[in-house]
Design a protein around this motif. Sequence first.
Motif, PDB file in Angstrom:
ATOM      1  N   VAL A   1      13.803  -1.436  22.708  1.00 47.85           N
ATOM      2  CA  VAL A   1      12.546  -1.945  22.140  1.00 47.85           C
ATOM      3  C   VAL A   1      11.394  -1.298  22.890  1.00 47.85           C
ATOM      4  N   ARG A   2      10.531  -0.649  22.141  1.00 41.53           N
ATOM      5  CA  ARG A   2       9.345  -0.020  22.726  1.00 41.53           C
ATOM      6  C   ARG A   2       8.179  -1.004  22.613  1.00 41.53           C
TER       7      ARG A   2
ATOM      8  N   ALA B   1       2.519  -5.055  20.738  1.00 37.53           N
ATOM      9  CA  ALA B   1       3.401  -4.762  19.603  1.00 37.53           C
ATOM     10  C   ALA B   1       4.777  -4.383  20.128  1.00 37.53           C
ATOM     11  N   TYR B   2       5.804  -4.849  19.418  1.00 38.94           N
ATOM     12  CA  TYR B   2       7.198  -4.559  19.762  1.00 38.94           C
ATOM     13  C   TYR B   2       7.802  -3.725  18.636  1.00 38.94           C
ATOM     14  N   PHE B   3       8.347  -2.565  18.990  1.00 41.29           N
ATOM     15  CA  PHE B   3       8.967  -1.688  18.000  1.00 41.29           C
ATOM     16  C   PHE B   3      10.455  -1.558  18.312  1.00 41.29           C
TER      17      PHE B   3
ATOM     18  N   ALA C   1      13.441  -6.280  18.131  1.00 39.19           N
ATOM     19  CA  ALA C   1      12.014  -6.440  18.401  1.00 39.19           C
ATOM     20  C   ALA C   1      11.579  -7.883  18.205  1.00 39.19           C
ATOM     21  N   ALA C   2      12.046  -8.503  17.121  1.00 35.26           N
ATOM     22  CA  ALA C   2      11.647  -9.876  16.807  1.00 35.26           C
ATOM     23  C   ALA C   2      12.143 -10.852  17.866  1.00 35.26           C
ATOM     24  N   TYR C   3      13.388 -10.715  18.252  1.00 38.96           N
ATOM     25  CA  TYR C   3      13.965 -11.634  19.234  1.00 38.96           C
ATOM     26  C   TYR C   3      13.240 -11.522  20.578  1.00 38.96           C
TER      27      TYR C   3
ATOM     28  N   ALA D   1       7.885  -4.867  14.666  1.00 39.59           N
ATOM     29  CA  ALA D   1       8.169  -3.888  13.624  1.00 39.59           C
ATOM     30  C   ALA D   1       9.315  -2.992  14.086  1.00 39.59           C
ATOM     31  N   ASP D   2       9.774  -2.121  13.201  1.00 43.78           N
ATOM     32  CA  ASP D   2      10.737  -1.114  13.626  1.00 43.78           C
ATOM     33  C   ASP D   2       9.998   0.195  13.872  1.00 43.78           C
TER      34      ASP D   2
END
Length: 237
Positions: free
Chosen positions: A232-233, A223-225, A13-15, A125-126
Amino acid sequence: MSSSLIEQAKQKAAYQAVDEHVLPSHRVIGVGSGSTVVHVINRLLQRDPELNAKTVFVPTSFQSRGILLDGGLKVGDVEQYPNVDVTIDGADEVDSQLNAIKGGGGAHLQEKVVAEAANKFVIVADYRKDSKLLGEQWTKGVPIEVVPFAWRAVQKKLQDMGSKDAELRMAVAKAGPVVTDNGNFLIDAPFGLIREPAQLLKDLKLITGVVEVGLFCNMAEIAYFGCEDGSVRIRTK
């Protein structure tokens, strides 16, 4: 899910968030706090060194400041750089409308200042942080930073407002309360499922002695999960 797989989900998600929202034209980048943001900084360090040399990074905590400095990046603050191109930060929980609870690490005052200074606020986030309503997954309560001398009065007010279990956050490795980077105390105030977070934020901010509230309402654009299966959602408004 193992801790290593959770870290992989955070990294994914972060990348992706960094790759899609930190542009070569950006000169001031806000960097949040927490375990997911470690991966954000790692991705920033993988950029073209010439781009990083032209960029100022605005941290939101002692933690993120230290990691940025260890990476040899130029660090500034919002007093010097009040206009931030993009801020990327984690969250303790995010609802279906991109409202978030932050402050599990006690840095939500600085996090909110840097997020509000940004042209775009991005959450990473996860999958465990993804909820329909705030309070579903994060049950520890809304983090509230308070001036030390007023904490008992604020706690009483919170209890009167319906948070019967509002408690001063105590330190783990020392006797006494947690003290924020700003020298304040923290109260964690559970309100159950939060159906109107913006209204709750307004009500909490009106309590004398409250410095900042860990409800981030109508701030994030995306937001990236990171998910269990490695995907990644992405959620947008």
